[in-house]
Motif scaffolding. Structure first.
Motif, mmCIF file in Angstrom:
data_model
loop_
_atom_site.group_PDB
_atom_site.id
_atom_site.type_symbol
_atom_site.label_atom_id
_atom_site.label_comp_id
_atom_site.label_asym_id
_atom_site.label_seq_id
_atom_site.Cartn_x
_atom_site.Cartn_y
_atom_site.Cartn_z
ATOM 1 N N GLU A 1 2.252 2.014 -3.373
ATOM 2 C CA GLU A 1 1.261 2.725 -4.186
ATOM 3 C C GLU A 1 1.168 4.196 -3.780
ATOM 4 O OE1 GLU A 1 -1.818 -0.912 -5.255
ATOM 5 O OE2 GLU A 1 -2.132 0.263 -3.421
ATOM 6 N N GLU A 2 1.284 4.444 -2.483
ATOM 7 C CA GLU A 2 1.166 5.823 -2.000
ATOM 8 C C GLU A 2 2.303 6.709 -2.481
ATOM 9 O OE1 GLU A 2 0.875 5.300 2.195
ATOM 10 O OE2 GLU A 2 -1.141 4.423 2.103
ATOM 11 N N ASP B 1 0.846 -1.197 0.000
ATOM 12 C CA ASP B 1 0.000 0.000 0.000
ATOM 13 C C ASP B 1 0.882 1.248 0.000
ATOM 14 O OD1 ASP B 1 -2.242 -1.662 0.228
ATOM 15 O OD2 ASP B 1 -2.222 -1.542 2.419
#
Length: 318
Positions: A268-269, A265
């Motif tokens: 992706e950030e 995650d």
């Protein structure tokens, strides 16, 4: 490690306690997310998990530390010699090594199969000579020994209610390792290694040479998205196994799952900029997961107890 943890685990010998403390230090220094999750276990279980992670961290860090002073052949010889001594210690049921003393004790108490350690040291040796993997199957040989077996080693301590817990522990261990590979593409290139399977890269038109340019392209982004999807699929498979562990162990592994798989995650950030930035799970996120998990762990211990506090077998010398 608090004296209470060692007392609750039935570890009384001063030298043995010092060895467990050394393993805890290694876990805390090199595995902050794992260490945080370990604190969610019942106090009597924590020393044993520290021992297993301490062993893995010690072997991994020593191999990396030797990089500047020894050739690959010399490092392989050192690792082979250290491993042979460890297995000899397992056979005799005792060790004088400041790290392995606690590990041998843990293996005895929880009947942990020796072949898991053999697979781990095999993967450590692979890291000395192999710098890329043609296929996912090729990579899996390495990942099985470097990550899946750590989960398999832990399962007896976590006290499963069904054999399926072992398969799902492998899935989670592999997911953790693959998440690392996605995050660490740039750092691994610094060490001359690529842990993304070459055929996976090729399906998106990416080569190792493209990675070595260290410039994010749409093709590399797509290749990373593919790897992240694999992490999430394995993570999802693993969730059924967590429910098969002793209730007092479940909050620990659930928190580890959320935080460590959360690495993707974080990738992706940062918009997949793995060559110029390091994806990290924020302190706020860690606390948001850890605090509810801590309350869940306390409730589970009150309701269900803590399982076997001293292991399936408790050596008299400990």
């Amino acid at each position: 490690m608090s004296s209470r943890d060692l007392d609750r685990a039935g570890i009384t010998d001063p030298e043995m306690r010092a060895s467990y403390e050394r393993c805890r230090e290694l876990n805390a220094q090199h595995g902050k997310t794992y260490y945080l999750a370990t604190l969610l276990l019942p106090p009597a279980k924590r020393p044993y998990v520290h021992a297993l992670y301490g062993f893995a961290r010690y072997a991994d860090e020593i191999v990396d530390d030797l990089a500047s002073t020894l050739s690959d052949e010399q490092k392989a010889d050192w690792l082979r010699s250290w491993g042979e001594q460890f297995f000899a210690d397992l056979r005799r049921g005792a060790s004088d090594d400041p790290v392995c003393k606690a590990v041998v004790d843990t293996v005895q108490r929880w009947d942990i199969p020796v072949e898991h350690f053999e697979a781990f040291l095999h993967s450590m040796t692979m890291d000395l000579t192999i710098t890329e993997y043609a296929t996912y199957d090729d990579l899996y040989e390495y990942v099985y020994g470097s990550a899946a077996v750590i989960g398999l080693q832990m399962v007896p301590i976590l006290e499963p209610s069904a054999p399926e817990a072992y398969e799902r522990a492998k899935d989670l261990g592999v997911a953790f390792q693959l998440a690392n590979f996605v995050r660490d593409v740039g750092e691994d290139l610094d060490r001359g290694r690529v842990y993304l399977p070459l055929d996976d890269l090729a399906r998106f038109g990416v080569t190792r040479a493209d990675l070595e340019k260290r410039m994010l392209t749409p093709s590399i982004r797509s290749a990373l998205e593919f790897q992240i999807a694999r992490v999430r699929a394995l993570e999802e498979e693993s969730r059924a196994g967590i429910a098969l562990l002793h209730p007092s162990s479940q909050p620990c592994i659930e928190a580890a799952r959320i935080l460590y798989c959360g690495i993707v995650d974080a990738v992706e950030e940062i918009d997949y900029e793995v060559f110029t930035r390091r994806a990290t799970v924020s302190q706020r996120r860690r606390l948001a997961v850890a605090l509810p998990a801590w309350n869940q762990a306390r409730r589970a211990r009150r309701k269900y107890g803590e399982g076997h506090p001293h292991g399936l077998h408790s050596p008299a010398s400990a």
